[in-house]
Design a protein around this motif. Structure first.
Motif, PDB file in Angstrom:
ATOM      1  N   ALA A 187      36.210   2.601  22.996  1.00 49.68           N
ATOM      2  CA  ALA A 187      36.882   3.542  23.876  1.00 49.68           C
ATOM      3  C   ALA A 187      38.122   2.880  24.463  1.00 49.68           C
ATOM      4  O   ALA A 187      38.104   1.703  24.794  1.00 49.68           O
ATOM      5  N   ASP A 188      39.145   3.620  24.573  1.00 46.12           N
ATOM      6  CA  ASP A 188      40.396   3.101  25.115  1.00 46.12           C
ATOM      7  C   ASP A 188      40.350   3.195  26.636  1.00 46.12           C
ATOM      8  O   ASP A 188      40.838   4.150  27.243  1.00 46.12           O
ATOM      9  N   ARG A 189      39.723   2.195  27.227  1.00 48.12           N
ATOM     10  CA  ARG A 189      39.582   2.110  28.674  1.00 48.12           C
ATOM     11  C   ARG A 189      40.087   0.750  29.131  1.00 48.12           C
ATOM     12  O   ARG A 189      39.900  -0.262  28.435  1.00 48.12           O
ATOM     13  N   PRO A 190      40.721   0.671  30.304  1.00 49.73           N
ATOM     14  CA  PRO A 190      41.289  -0.606  30.757  1.00 49.73           C
ATOM     15  C   PRO A 190      40.303  -1.774  30.746  1.00 49.73           C
ATOM     16  O   PRO A 190      40.656  -2.870  30.311  1.00 49.73           O
ATOM     17  N   ILE A 191      39.080  -1.560  31.173  1.00 45.90           N
ATOM     18  CA  ILE A 191      38.123  -2.665  31.216  1.00 45.90           C
ATOM     19  C   ILE A 191      37.828  -3.196  29.821  1.00 45.90           C
ATOM     20  O   ILE A 191      37.685  -4.401  29.620  1.00 45.90           O
ATOM     21  N   PHE A 192      37.763  -2.320  28.831  1.00 46.41           N
ATOM     22  CA  PHE A 192      37.503  -2.775  27.466  1.00 46.41           C
ATOM     23  C   PHE A 192      38.699  -3.515  26.890  1.00 46.41           C
ATOM     24  O   PHE A 192      38.541  -4.472  26.134  1.00 46.41           O
ATOM     25  N   ARG A 193      39.886  -3.084  27.251  1.00 45.44           N
ATOM     26  CA  ARG A 193      41.090  -3.805  26.807  1.00 45.44           C
ATOM     27  C   ARG A 193      41.130  -5.193  27.429  1.00 45.44           C
ATOM     28  O   ARG A 193      41.520  -6.169  26.793  1.00 45.44           O
ATOM     29  N   GLU A 194      40.716  -5.289  28.698  1.00 44.52           N
ATOM     30  CA  GLU A 194      40.684  -6.583  29.371  1.00 44.52           C
ATOM     31  C   GLU A 194      39.680  -7.520  28.700  1.00 44.52           C
ATOM     32  O   GLU A 194      39.954  -8.694  28.489  1.00 44.52           O
ATOM     33  N   ALA A 232      39.774  -5.905  19.219  1.00 42.75           N
ATOM     34  CA  ALA A 232      39.107  -4.619  19.018  1.00 42.75           C
ATOM     35  C   ALA A 232      40.142  -3.536  18.733  1.00 42.75           C
ATOM     36  O   ALA A 232      41.318  -3.692  19.059  1.00 42.75           O
ATOM     37  N   LEU A 233      39.670  -2.476  18.145  1.00 35.23           N
ATOM     38  CA  LEU A 233      40.491  -1.280  17.986  1.00 35.23           C
ATOM     39  C   LEU A 233      40.088  -0.310  19.094  1.00 35.23           C
ATOM     40  O   LEU A 233      38.908  -0.189  19.404  1.00 35.23           O
ATOM     41  N   PHE A 234      41.046   0.359  19.650  1.00 38.01           N
ATOM     42  CA  PHE A 234      40.769   1.269  20.754  1.00 38.01           C
ATOM     43  C   PHE A 234      41.155   2.690  20.362  1.00 38.01           C
ATOM     44  O   PHE A 234      42.194   2.903  19.763  1.00 38.01           O
ATOM     45  N   CYS A 235      40.292   3.617  20.713  1.00 37.17           N
ATOM     46  CA  CYS A 235      40.556   5.005  20.400  1.00 37.17           C
ATOM     47  C   CYS A 235      40.064   5.881  21.545  1.00 37.17           C
ATOM     48  O   CYS A 235      39.323   5.430  22.414  1.00 37.17           O
ATOM     49  N   ASP A 236      40.483   7.102  21.520  1.00 40.64           N
ATOM     50  CA  ASP A 236      40.046   8.081  22.513  1.00 40.64           C
ATOM     51  C   ASP A 236      38.610   8.476  22.180  1.00 40.64           C
ATOM     52  O   ASP A 236      38.357   9.060  21.126  1.00 40.64           O
ATOM     53  N   PRO A 237      37.651   8.167  23.056  1.00 32.25           N
ATOM     54  CA  PRO A 237      36.250   8.461  22.741  1.00 32.25           C
ATOM     55  C   PRO A 237      35.935   9.953  22.684  1.00 32.25           C
ATOM     56  O   PRO A 237      34.867  10.337  22.221  1.00 32.25           O
ATOM     57  N   GLU A 238      36.870  10.766  23.120  1.00 34.85           N
ATOM     58  CA  GLU A 238      36.659  12.212  23.085  1.00 34.85           C
ATOM     59  C   GLU A 238      37.448  12.887  21.970  1.00 34.85           C
ATOM     60  O   GLU A 238      37.513  14.113  21.911  1.00 34.85           O
ATOM     61  N   ASP A 239      38.034  12.087  21.102  1.00 31.98           N
ATOM     62  CA  ASP A 239      38.829  12.606  19.995  1.00 31.98           C
ATOM     63  C   ASP A 239      38.216  12.155  18.669  1.00 31.98           C
ATOM     64  O   ASP A 239      38.444  11.027  18.224  1.00 31.98           O
ATOM     65  N   PRO A 240      37.432  13.017  18.043  1.00 33.85           N
ATOM     66  CA  PRO A 240      36.766  12.638  16.786  1.00 33.85           C
ATOM     67  C   PRO A 240      37.738  12.155  15.709  1.00 33.85           C
ATOM     68  O   PRO A 240      37.409  11.246  14.944  1.00 33.85           O
ATOM     69  N   ASP A 241      38.931  12.722  15.649  1.00 31.04           N
ATOM     70  CA  ASP A 241      39.912  12.289  14.648  1.00 31.04           C
ATOM     71  C   ASP A 241      40.357  10.850  14.909  1.00 31.04           C
ATOM     72  O   ASP A 241      40.538  10.073  13.968  1.00 31.04           O
ATOM     73  N   SER A 242      40.543  10.514  16.160  1.00 31.56           N
ATOM     74  CA  SER A 242      40.927   9.154  16.519  1.00 31.56           C
ATOM     75  C   SER A 242      39.831   8.166  16.135  1.00 31.56           C
ATOM     76  O   SER A 242      40.096   7.111  15.559  1.00 31.56           O
ATOM     77  N   ILE A 243      38.598   8.512  16.418  1.00 34.00           N
ATOM     78  CA  ILE A 243      37.461   7.653  16.061  1.00 34.00           C
ATOM     79  C   ILE A 243      37.384   7.499  14.545  1.00 34.00           C
ATOM     80  O   ILE A 243      37.249   6.384  14.031  1.00 34.00           O
ATOM     81  N   ALA A 244      37.487   8.602  13.839  1.00 30.99           N
ATOM     82  CA  ALA A 244      37.406   8.576  12.369  1.00 30.99           C
ATOM     83  C   ALA A 244      38.533   7.743  11.767  1.00 30.99           C
ATOM     84  O   ALA A 244      38.308   6.984  10.811  1.00 30.99           O
ATOM     85  N   THR A 245      39.723   7.866  12.316  1.00 28.30           N
ATOM     86  CA  THR A 245      40.862   7.098  11.806  1.00 28.30           C
ATOM     87  C   THR A 245      40.605   5.600  11.931  1.00 28.30           C
ATOM     88  O   THR A 245      40.869   4.839  10.994  1.00 28.30           O
ATOM     89  N   HIS A 246      40.085   5.182  13.059  1.00 26.49           N
ATOM     90  CA  HIS A 246      39.828   3.752  13.267  1.00 26.49           C
ATOM     91  C   HIS A 246      38.686   3.251  12.383  1.00 26.49           C
ATOM     92  O   HIS A 246      38.764   2.157  11.826  1.00 26.49           O
TER      93      HIS A 246
END
Length: 75
Positions: free
Chosen positions: A1-8, A14-28
């Protein structure tokens, strides 16, 4: 998930994507399956990044922080 704490925590390991966007998840996920070089590089960075979160590293950082704040007493 593309959240500040995970980026930190993960940094570039890691790859970060919008956890509410299935296309973003699938792309990654697809990119990990199809790009072996990138997948391996990501795995190597993740392994390196994991060393930051060892118990010894945590203890050293906590001790340093306690002493810097003036609450600890060096023996």
């Amino acid at each position: 998930a593309d959240r500040p704490i995970f980026r930190e925590i993960a940094g570039t390991a890691a790859l970060f994507c919008d956890p509410e966007d299935p296309d973003s998840i699938a792309t990654h996920i697809t990119s990990l399956f199809s790009d072996e070089k990138n997948r391996n590089a990501l795995g190597e960075r993740a392994y390196s990044q994991s060393h930051i979160y060892t118990q010894t590293h945590f203890q050293k950082n906590l001790t340093t922080t306690v002493y810097q704040t003036g609450y600890g007493t060096k023996t």
